[in-house]
Write a protein that holds these residues in place. Structure first.
Motif, PDB file in Angstrom:
ATOM      1  N   ALA A 162       4.439  -4.825   9.222  1.00 19.87           N
ATOM      2  CA  ALA A 162       3.525  -5.886   9.648  1.00 19.87           C
ATOM      3  C   ALA A 162       4.213  -6.817  10.654  1.00 19.87           C
ATOM      4  CB  ALA A 162       3.044  -6.681   8.435  1.00 19.87           C
ATOM      5  N   GLN A 163       5.493  -7.091  10.414  1.00 17.49           N
ATOM      6  CA  GLN A 163       6.231  -7.969  11.326  1.00 17.49           C
ATOM      7  C   GLN A 163       6.371  -7.332  12.703  1.00 17.49           C
ATOM      8  OE1 GLN A 163       6.971 -11.019  10.504  1.00 17.49           O
ATOM      9  NE2 GLN A 163       8.117 -11.628  12.324  1.00 17.49           N
ATOM     10  N   ALA A 164       6.443  -6.005  12.769  1.00 23.35           N
ATOM     11  CA  ALA A 164       6.532  -5.319  14.060  1.00 23.35           C
ATOM     12  C   ALA A 164       5.281  -5.576  14.896  1.00 23.35           C
ATOM     13  CB  ALA A 164       6.731  -3.816  13.849  1.00 23.35           C
ATOM     14  N   LYS A 186       1.224   1.747  10.277  1.00 30.65           N
ATOM     15  CA  LYS A 186       1.482   2.767   9.261  1.00 30.65           C
ATOM     16  C   LYS A 186       0.659   2.528   7.999  1.00 30.65           C
ATOM     17  CE  LYS A 186       5.618   4.761   7.026  1.00 30.65           C
ATOM     18  NZ  LYS A 186       7.093   4.636   6.974  1.00 30.65           N
ATOM     19  N   TYR A 187       0.493   1.268   7.654  1.00 34.24           N
ATOM     20  CA  TYR A 187      -0.309   0.897   6.481  1.00 34.24           C
ATOM     21  C   TYR A 187      -1.497   0.077   6.946  1.00 34.24           C
ATOM     22  CZ  TYR A 187       4.007   2.418   4.347  1.00 34.24           C
ATOM     23  OH  TYR A 187       5.104   3.163   4.000  1.00 34.24           O
ATOM     24  N   THR A 188      -2.603   0.159   6.203  1.00 39.18           N
ATOM     25  CA  THR A 188      -3.877  -0.277   6.775  1.00 39.18           C
ATOM     26  C   THR A 188      -4.524  -1.454   6.047  1.00 39.18           C
ATOM     27  OG1 THR A 188      -5.093   1.379   5.476  1.00 39.18           O
ATOM     28  CG2 THR A 188      -4.313   2.048   7.653  1.00 39.18           C
ATOM     29  N   ARG A 189      -3.751  -2.199   5.281  1.00 37.62           N
ATOM     30  CA  ARG A 189      -4.336  -3.387   4.647  1.00 37.62           C
ATOM     31  C   ARG A 189      -3.625  -4.639   5.129  1.00 37.62           C
ATOM     32  NH1 ARG A 189      -1.166  -5.434   0.259  1.00 37.62           N
ATOM     33  NH2 ARG A 189       0.366  -3.926  -0.529  1.00 37.62           N
ATOM     34  N   PRO A 190      -4.353  -5.775   5.181  1.00 36.14           N
ATOM     35  CA  PRO A 190      -3.688  -7.038   5.505  1.00 36.14           C
ATOM     36  C   PRO A 190      -2.787  -7.464   4.350  1.00 36.14           C
ATOM     37  CG  PRO A 190      -5.982  -7.406   4.899  1.00 36.14           C
ATOM     38  CD  PRO A 190      -5.802  -5.927   4.967  1.00 36.14           C
ATOM     39  N   ALA A 191      -1.803  -8.304   4.650  1.00 35.48           N
ATOM     40  CA  ALA A 191      -0.806  -8.673   3.641  1.00 35.48           C
ATOM     41  C   ALA A 191      -1.409  -9.446   2.467  1.00 35.48           C
ATOM     42  CB  ALA A 191       0.306  -9.486   4.291  1.00 35.48           C
ATOM     43  N   TYR A 192      -2.532 -10.136   2.694  1.00 35.65           N
ATOM     44  CA  TYR A 192      -3.126 -10.907   1.601  1.00 35.65           C
ATOM     45  C   TYR A 192      -3.958 -10.040   0.655  1.00 35.65           C
ATOM     46  CZ  TYR A 192      -7.285 -10.840   4.634  1.00 35.65           C
ATOM     47  OH  TYR A 192      -8.340 -10.450   5.418  1.00 35.65           O
ATOM     48  N   GLU A 193      -4.265  -8.821   1.066  1.00 34.90           N
ATOM     49  CA  GLU A 193      -5.057  -7.921   0.222  1.00 34.90           C
ATOM     50  C   GLU A 193      -4.144  -7.259  -0.808  1.00 34.90           C
ATOM     51  OE1 GLU A 193      -7.051  -3.638   0.952  1.00 34.90           O
ATOM     52  OE2 GLU A 193      -7.879  -5.239   2.227  1.00 34.90           O
ATOM     53  N   PRO A 194      -4.535  -7.232  -2.087  1.00 35.06           N
ATOM     54  CA  PRO A 194      -3.657  -6.627  -3.098  1.00 35.06           C
ATOM     55  C   PRO A 194      -3.496  -5.128  -2.916  1.00 35.06           C
ATOM     56  CG  PRO A 194      -5.798  -7.190  -4.056  1.00 35.06           C
ATOM     57  CD  PRO A 194      -5.768  -7.782  -2.684  1.00 35.06           C
ATOM     58  N   LYS A 195      -2.377  -4.629  -3.374  1.00 34.08           N
ATOM     59  CA  LYS A 195      -2.105  -3.195  -3.331  1.00 34.08           C
ATOM     60  C   LYS A 195      -3.049  -2.466  -4.282  1.00 34.08           C
ATOM     61  CE  LYS A 195       1.665   0.007  -4.524  1.00 34.08           C
ATOM     62  NZ  LYS A 195       3.074   0.093  -4.982  1.00 34.08           N
ATOM     63  N   PRO A 196      -3.587  -1.299  -3.891  1.00 37.28           N
ATOM     64  CA  PRO A 196      -4.439  -0.532  -4.814  1.00 37.28           C
ATOM     65  C   PRO A 196      -3.671  -0.213  -6.097  1.00 37.28           C
ATOM     66  CG  PRO A 196      -4.537   0.405  -2.603  1.00 37.28           C
ATOM     67  CD  PRO A 196      -3.449  -0.620  -2.583  1.00 37.28           C
ATOM     68  N   ASN A 197      -4.268  -0.504  -7.237  1.00 38.35           N
ATOM     69  CA  ASN A 197      -3.567  -0.254  -8.501  1.00 38.35           C
ATOM     70  C   ASN A 197      -4.156   0.905  -9.282  1.00 38.35           C
ATOM     71  OD1 ASN A 197      -5.941  -1.373  -9.414  1.00 38.35           O
ATOM     72  ND2 ASN A 197      -5.013  -3.305 -10.082  1.00 38.35           N
ATOM     73  N   ASP A 198      -5.142   1.541  -8.707  1.00 38.17           N
ATOM     74  CA  ASP A 198      -5.772   2.694  -9.348  1.00 38.17           C
ATOM     75  C   ASP A 198      -5.227   3.966  -8.704  1.00 38.17           C
ATOM     76  OD1 ASP A 198      -7.374   4.665 -10.401  1.00 38.17           O
ATOM     77  OD2 ASP A 198      -9.262   3.596 -10.078  1.00 38.17           O
ATOM     78  N   ALA A 199      -4.670   4.834  -9.508  1.00 40.49           N
ATOM     79  CA  ALA A 199      -4.071   6.067  -8.982  1.00 40.49           C
ATOM     80  C   ALA A 199      -5.094   6.949  -8.274  1.00 40.49           C
ATOM     81  CB  ALA A 199      -3.413   6.844 -10.111  1.00 40.49           C
ATOM     82  N   THR A 200      -6.366   6.740  -8.563  1.00 39.58           N
ATOM     83  CA  THR A 200      -7.410   7.558  -7.940  1.00 39.58           C
ATOM     84  C   THR A 200      -7.990   6.909  -6.685  1.00 39.58           C
ATOM     85  OG1 THR A 200      -9.174   6.569  -9.290  1.00 39.58           O
ATOM     86  CG2 THR A 200      -8.030   8.504 -10.196  1.00 39.58           C
ATOM     87  N   ASP A 201      -7.511   5.723  -6.335  1.00 40.61           N
ATOM     88  CA  ASP A 201      -8.014   5.029  -5.144  1.00 40.61           C
ATOM     89  C   ASP A 201      -7.779   5.897  -3.911  1.00 40.61           C
ATOM     90  OD1 ASP A 201      -8.220   3.246  -2.846  1.00 40.61           O
ATOM     91  OD2 ASP A 201      -8.235   1.612  -4.292  1.00 40.61           O
ATOM     92  N   LYS A 208      -0.468   1.252   0.438  1.00 40.57           N
ATOM     93  CA  LYS A 208       0.559   0.932  -0.565  1.00 40.57           C
ATOM     94  C   LYS A 208       1.437  -0.244  -0.136  1.00 40.57           C
ATOM     95  CE  LYS A 208       4.064   4.366   0.828  1.00 40.57           C
ATOM     96  NZ  LYS A 208       4.874   5.517   0.346  1.00 40.57           N
ATOM     97  N   LYS A 209       1.465  -0.557   1.171  1.00 44.43           N
ATOM     98  CA  LYS A 209       2.198  -1.712   1.685  1.00 44.43           C
ATOM     99  C   LYS A 209       1.313  -2.450   2.687  1.00 44.43           C
ATOM    100  CE  LYS A 209       6.859   0.278   1.372  1.00 44.43           C
ATOM    101  NZ  LYS A 209       8.085   0.622   2.171  1.00 44.43           N
ATOM    102  N   PRO A 210       1.640  -3.713   2.981  1.00 43.64           N
ATOM    103  CA  PRO A 210       0.889  -4.417   4.028  1.00 43.64           C
ATOM    104  C   PRO A 210       1.152  -3.813   5.395  1.00 43.64           C
ATOM    105  CG  PRO A 210       2.122  -5.964   2.640  1.00 43.64           C
ATOM    106  CD  PRO A 210       2.622  -4.594   2.313  1.00 43.64           C
ATOM    107  N   GLY A 211       0.115  -3.753   6.215  1.00 44.36           N
ATOM    108  CA  GLY A 211       0.268  -3.208   7.559  1.00 44.36           C
ATOM    109  C   GLY A 211       0.233  -4.260   8.646  1.00 44.36           C
ATOM    110  N   TYR A 212      -0.358  -5.423   8.344  1.00 44.24           N
ATOM    111  CA  TYR A 212      -0.428  -6.513   9.319  1.00 44.24           C
ATOM    112  C   TYR A 212      -0.716  -7.803   8.567  1.00 44.24           C
ATOM    113  CZ  TYR A 212      -5.425  -5.417   8.788  1.00 44.24           C
ATOM    114  OH  TYR A 212      -6.659  -5.150   8.264  1.00 44.24           O
ATOM    115  N   TYR A 213      -0.432  -8.918   9.224  1.00 47.56           N
ATOM    116  CA  TYR A 213      -0.658 -10.237   8.629  1.00 47.56           C
ATOM    117  C   TYR A 213      -2.004 -10.810   9.059  1.00 47.56           C
ATOM    118  CZ  TYR A 213       4.456 -10.072   8.068  1.00 47.56           C
ATOM    119  OH  TYR A 213       5.746  -9.712   7.755  1.00 47.56           O
TER     120      TYR A 213
END
Length: 492
Positions: A162-164, A186-201, A208-213
């Motif tokens: 995200a910092q990049a 590489k990752y497609t969620r904003p940093a404020y959005e929680p990581k998916p916690n459901d293995a079937t998501d 799995k990680k923040p991609g941008y702020y």
């Protein structure tokens, strides 16, 4: 599938010297990137061993150059296979082959520019400081309810990827094409959005990680709209950049460990076979895959070759292993790209190109586990990580008084470069980079222009003030952070 909808000329701002073709625009992006301070700083940022004086041991720059070469190789293999299938014209790639390859190469070169000093432990140090100190400052100013605020959650998730994006767009303003920057998300969620916690998501891997702020969210949405990328999905070329990085570092860290005598050839060879065999008890892995002994066979071949070498056995072993492994994994990644082309093109493949229940995926897992068990846990490495933690958290603590100032005082300081009642804070502010201060002032200008300022406005200002400090410290090289820490702590 039509790559004309993905590989485009568009930039955030119109170029002052527009080019006629995508290939020429990608050459422009290459020039902007290679000549950037972000790339130059990589030569003094660690890969595994901070403050390393042995130039043979990898820095972030030499690692990125290796990733660039592997990325180019995979790109060429993908294009070759598309050509063999007679689909270049159908896919809109007939006149974009050079641009396709160049975009991947430059993404590989830039993929680590957002990493802070002292590697991944540097990321941990920033996040631990944010959780401990930054959250406390927000709570004191705005009460316990602020912990649920999305801007605060965004600040508590520093991530190099995200910092990049922030560095290239907001801080250094390289104005790269959307296609070039998209390769890096590489990752497609904003940093404020929680990581998916459901293995079937269905987004569990891509998110799995923040991609941008939040600070770059509007820019990322504009990029996605331009390139027809649905929310949560990737850009197709990102998969190749990611595979090149994974292929490169799974062997590079072990190479450096040999150079530094953390391991010798016999220990590394035994470790590879030992960890490979340990997967016999892993129910996730097909035993038939393990019994193929793909990686142990490569290692045995490398060991036999190195025994014939009279002088540099380490080099012969790792060179033989790396050459065979990179060739096999690059071909595997290119096959996976073609075999999953629809999902890759649409960005819905929720896995890397190296994933799969087979010998190639297992080889990368084994090598990563060897590094984790025998390299990253070595006393020398852990000691350096502790030093890095002390330096980064110490620097952030030194600049924390700037965050403790109330809104009006910091507004005065930032506008006048002086605050008579706060001589320490004034000097700390002067110490910050002008580039970072410019970005902060531009982001809060609309708040400063208001006659009446709400708590929401003050929270937004403190968000960007916090980013100002994190940007400054995370952008330092290892050596500069070390010297700044000693200087500000008055350590001889």
């Amino acid at each position: 599938m039509d790559y004309n909808s993905k590989l485009k000329h568009e930039r955030f701002r119109s170029s002052t010297a527009p080019k006629d073709t995508l290939d020429e625009e990608m050459e422009s992006d290459r020039g902007r990137s290679i000549n950037s301070a972000a790339v130059r700083r990589l030569q003094q940022k660690t890969q595994v061993f901070p403050l390393e004086s042995n130039s043979a041991v990898r820095s972030r720059l030499t690692h990125s150059l290796e990733v660039q070469q592997v990325g180019r190789y995979i790109a060429k293999l993908v294009l070759k296979k598309i050509t063999q299938n007679d689909k270049l014209k159908e896919l809109g790639l007939e006149d974009k082959q050079d641009g396709f390859t160049s975009a991947i190469e430059i993404a590989c070169l830039l993929h680590d520019v957002g990493n802070p000093p002292f590697g991944h432990f540097g990321e941990e140090a920033i996040n631990m400081w944010s959780e401990k100190s930054l959250l406390n400052i927000f709570t004191q100013k705005f009460g316990e309810v602020i912990k649920e605020n999305y801007l605060v959650k965004d600040l508590l998730c520093f991530e190099g990827n995200a910092q990049a994006i922030r560095l290239l767009h907001s801080l250094q303003d390289l104005n790269l094409t959307y296609s070039q920057v998209a390769c890096l998300i590489k990752y497609t969620r904003p940093a404020y959005e929680p990581k998916p916690n459901d293995a079937t998501d269905s987004f569990k891997y891509r998110k799995k990680k923040p991609g941008y702020y939040f600070s770059e969210e509007e820019y990322v949405h504009t990029l996605q709209n331009s390139l027809n990328i649905a929310s949560g999905n990737r850009f197709p070329l990102t998969y190749i950049m990611e595979a090149a990085d994974d292929i490169s570092y799974c062997i590079a860290d072990l190479d450096d460990a040999l150079d530094k005598d953390i391991l010798n050839v016999e220990q590394l060879h035994d470790a590879i076979k030992e960890i490979w065999e340990s997967y016999l008890d892993d129910e996730r892995i097909d035993n038939a895959v393990i019994k193929k002994r793909y990686l142990p066979n490569l290692a045995d071949n490398a060991y036999e070759r190195c025994q014939l070498e009279n002088h540099n056995k380490n080099h012969k072993y790792i060179l033989t292993l790396r050459t065979n492994l990179v060739n096999d994994l690059a071909n595997y990644a290119s096959d996976r790209y073609i075999d999953n082309h629809d999902e890759v093109f649409n960005g819905t493949l929720d896995a890397s190109l190296l994933d799969g229940n087979d010998e190639f995926n297992l080889a990368t897992e084994v090598l990563k586990n060897v590094a984790a068990k025998y390299v990253f846990s070595a006393k020398e490495v852990e000691r350096l990580e502790l030093q890095g933690h002390a330096i980064i958290s110490g620097l952030l603590d030194i600049y924390t008084p700037l965050l403790n100032l109330d809104y009006e005082d910091f507004k005065t300081l930032s506008q006048n470069e002086f605050l008579k009642s706060s001589p320490i804070e004034t000097r700390l502010y002067h110490d910050l980079s002008n580039k970072h201060k410019r970005c902060y002032c531009e982001c809060v200008q609309s708040v400063f222009e208001k006659e009446e300022v709400s708590d929401a406005d003050k929270i937004l200002e403190l968000y960007y003030r916090s980013r100002l400090l994190i940007d400054y410290v995370s952008g330092m090289t290892d050596r500069y952070a070390f010297e700044e820490y000693k200087s500000l702590k008055a350590i001889d």
